[in-house]
Design an enzyme around this catalytic site. Structure first.
Site, short mmCIF file in Angstrom:
data_model
loop_
_atom_site.label_atom_id
_atom_site.label_comp_id
_atom_site.label_asym_id
_atom_site.label_seq_id
_atom_site.Cartn_x
_atom_site.Cartn_y
_atom_site.Cartn_z
N TYR A 7 0.85 -1.18 0.00
CA TYR A 7 0.00 0.00 0.00
C TYR A 7 0.90 1.24 0.00
O TYR A 7 1.77 1.40 0.84
CB TYR A 7 -0.89 -0.02 1.23
CG TYR A 7 -2.02 1.00 1.28
CD1 TYR A 7 -2.19 1.97 0.30
CD2 TYR A 7 -2.95 0.98 2.32
CE1 TYR A 7 -3.22 2.89 0.35
CE2 TYR A 7 -4.00 1.89 2.39
CZ TYR A 7 -4.12 2.85 1.41
OH TYR A 7 -5.15 3.76 1.47
N CYS A 8 0.68 2.15 -0.97
CA CYS A 8 1.39 3.42 -1.06
C CYS A 8 2.91 3.17 -1.09
O CYS A 8 3.39 2.38 -1.89
CB CYS A 8 0.95 4.33 0.08
SG CYS A 8 1.56 6.03 -0.03
N VAL A 9 3.67 3.81 -0.21
CA VAL A 9 5.12 3.62 -0.22
C VAL A 9 5.48 2.20 0.19
O VAL A 9 6.57 1.70 -0.14
CB VAL A 9 5.81 4.66 0.70
CG1 VAL A 9 5.49 4.42 2.15
CG2 VAL A 9 7.31 4.67 0.47
N PHE B 118 -1.58 -0.99 -3.99
CA PHE B 118 -2.61 0.01 -3.72
C PHE B 118 -1.98 1.41 -3.84
O PHE B 118 -1.04 1.73 -3.11
CB PHE B 118 -3.17 -0.13 -2.30
CG PHE B 118 -3.95 -1.40 -2.04
CD1 PHE B 118 -4.36 -2.24 -3.07
CD2 PHE B 118 -4.31 -1.75 -0.74
CE1 PHE B 118 -5.08 -3.39 -2.82
CE2 PHE B 118 -5.04 -2.90 -0.47
CZ PHE B 118 -5.42 -3.72 -1.51
#
Length: 602
Positions: free
Chosen positions: A329-331, A357
């Site tokens: 998710y993200c980073v 994500f």
């Protein structure tokens, strides 16, 4: 002629002296504030950048005097119209306002603003001035795009801060409330200000929610499970099954370390983790340590080896399965992609699928945060991190809040401190204020090499753990899930990152933004999503969207259908702690409960 040359030289000399003194004054002020820890590195950076922007504005006035004269003439016409409006209202006549706030501008929705002529005029003068300022800056076409974007951003911060809604004596609604409550709102507001300051010593952030209404592990992050492994960087949580059988291949979730994992587990009904468990998945999640000064040397390599790789190894120990499905998710997704490339070089393949994500791999257009990504800003952040050993999570939260300053700062300032209203209990905003710190050795190179230099997407340009990283070599089937209104990881940037990824790649576009676009449980029937099951992603993301099929509701069920081909047969449900890894403590564990300010003290 000689006299004109002397005058010109004198002007340059005076300008140079003024510029030097202003710069020195700014440097002394910045040093004093920094030494006392009174401002964030973002604020210090803004002080320097606004000086450069001011110079650019002065230079533009000199180069384009006619445009400046035209802007001043237009401003004068509006003020003459405002004078006519004032006269008509004083005479009891109806007349259309010269300037009106946008329909969605909540700062001026109270009737008090239009009911009383002095405040009506104050509001319209503010709108006229701020709009004229923005229009004038937008017309500076001769500036580089990055400089111009920064100029508009900082101009917006200044005009937002100077709004009459932010001050008691110029806010008629706040004055009326003060009169009606006999000043109790100011007493309440003052107490709330002090409480917020105590919650955020040295780095003040406005209170967004009723903190007393929530407890991590009490009414947030409540999905049952156990911590089954921990090291100096992570706790690994395995969740308790709710079905008799589960998919053979377990699921590992790697959340971002810039905030806490329980965004995926806010409340039982909205919990992505609980929903996955209910779908018959053996779910593991990484819970990152909230670092302080003693973790200053933790770097990207550590987050790969002690984070993702350690979690994978222990998922295998807990379940006996060598293969798993993976979510970043993200980073956390950026880290996952680096790790998968590294594992490929090592000849290891512990994953059968990976889902990203709202993940950036290509940082060509990194979204709203690009305002802060420049040589001056990074130098300031790195200097501060080298001094302290970490970037305070509260400073980063403030930075992100400024991207939407009306909704995420000034609206709360007015409600909490001028009107004396108690913030509502809102779980998402509680999570938003529960930040994490970032180690110096990790965050500085991440911002410089990925955001500024965009090296991750360049094959073999970066090296981690002794190997160069080449995303094209990853051959794990993947799905990239982006959000159409995301201003942090813009969907088209997520798309170009997907194009750089090897293996069979699918792309899914959800509605809404960075959080709501992902945390969108099926029962809400909101937002919708788009799919396009092409074998190869078109070069242009708009072409992909033009041929995509739109679906109503949540993308979660669609994604689980895609996942089914990689999850294997059904096996008896796995109970945390009954495998080779013993339970250490109940979920959500202890790491997630450490707040940013407390981590600094340890």
């Amino acid at each position: 002629m000689l006299g004109m040359e002397k005058l010109s030289k004198t002007k340059k000399l005076v300008a140079g002296v003024v510029d030097t003194n202003v710069r020195r004054g700014q440097e002394r002020l910045a040093k004093m504030l920094d030494d006392k820890g009174l401002v964030s590195p973002t604020t210090l950076s803004m002080m320097g950048e606004m000086s450069d922007i001011y110079k650019a504005m002065v230079a533009d006035v000199a180069k384009n005097p006619l445009r400046t004269i035209s802007a001043e003439s237009d401003l004068l016409r509006k003020y003459l119209a405002l004078g006519s409006y004032t006269f008509s209202r004083a005479m009891g006549k109806d007349q259309d306002s010269v300037a009106s706030p946008e329909a969605d501008d909540r700062r001026f929705q109270a009737e008090d603003w239009s009911k009383h002529l002095p405040f009506d005029l104050l509001l319209q003068a503010y709108l006229i001035n701020s709009q004229a300022f923005q229009d004038w800056l937008e017309g500076m076409d001769n500036l580089p795009k990055d400089t111009r974007d920064q100029m508009l951003f900082y101009a917006r911060q200044v005009t937002s801060a100077l709004s009459p809604a932010n001050f008691l004596v110029t806010n008629p609604e706040a004055l009326r409330i003060t009169w009606e409550s006999k000043g109790k709102n100011l007493l309440t507001g003052g107490k709330q200000f002090i409480d917020d300051y105590r919650q955020n010593p040295k780095l003040f952030n406005v209170g967004m929610t009723d903190r007393s209404a929530f407890e991590v592990g009490g009414n947030l992050a409540t999905t049952p499970g156990k911590v089954v492994f921990q090291n100096e960087l992570i706790q690994l949580i395995q969740y308790t099954p709710t079905t008799e059988t589960v998919a053979k291949r377990p699921m590992l979730i790697v959340p971002p370390w810039i905030n806490k994992f329980y965004i995926l587990d806010l409340t039982a009904r909205n919990s992505f983790i609980q929903w996955l468990v209910n779908q018959g998945q053996t779910v593991f999640v990484v819970s990152w340590l909230n670092p302080g000064p003693s973790q200053r040397d933790l770097a990207w390599d550590d987050y790969m080896e002690k984070g993702v790789v350690a979690a994978m190894d222990n998922v295998t120990k807990a379940t006996g399965e060598a293969k798993m499905n993976l979510i970043g998710y993200c980073v956390g997704g950026t880290l996952v992609a680096s790790t998968l490339s590294w594992l490929k070089k090592k000849g290891r393949k512990p994953t059968v699928s990976v889902t990203y994500f709202t993940t950036l791999l290509d940082f060509t257009d990194p979204g709203g945060i690009s305002i802060y990504i420049n040589a001056r800003s990074l130098a300031g952040i790195e200097k501060m991190m080298n001094k302290k050993g970490y970037l305070d999570g509260r400073a980063m939260a403030f930075t992100f809040n400024l991207l939407r300053e009306h909704e995420l700062f000034w609206s709360f300032w007015t409600k909490n401190y001028l009107k004396g209203e108690k913030p509502a209990a809102f779980d998402l905003l509680y999570w938003n204020t529960d930040g994490t710190n970032l180690p110096a050795a990790l965050h500085g190179p991440y911002l410089r090499e990925m955001y500024l230099n965009n090296r991750l997407v360049q094959p073999d340009s970066l090296s981690f753990c002794g190997e160069t990283i080449n995303l094209e070599e990853i051959d794990v089937p993947s799905m990239f899930i982006a959000a159409r209104q995301d201003h942090i990881a813009k969907w088209k940037s997520c798309y170009t990152g997907a194009q750089a990824h090897g293996g069979k790649v699918q792309f899914l576009l959800g509605g809404s933004g960075h959080i709501a676009g992902i945390i969108n449980p099926p029962y809400k029937e909101k937002y919708g999503f788009w799919t396009n099951n092409v074998d190869t992603l078109p070069e242009n993301p708009d072409d992909w969207l033009a041929e995509a099929e739109q679906h109503p509701g949540s993308w979660w069920p669609h994604w689980v259908e895609w996942l089914a081909q990689y999850q294997g047969d059904q096996v008896p449900a796995r109970v945390p702690g009954e495998g080779k890894l013993k339970a250490l403590e109940d979920a959500p564990g202890s790491y997630v409960k450490v707040r940013a300010a407390d981590a600094v003290k340890s």
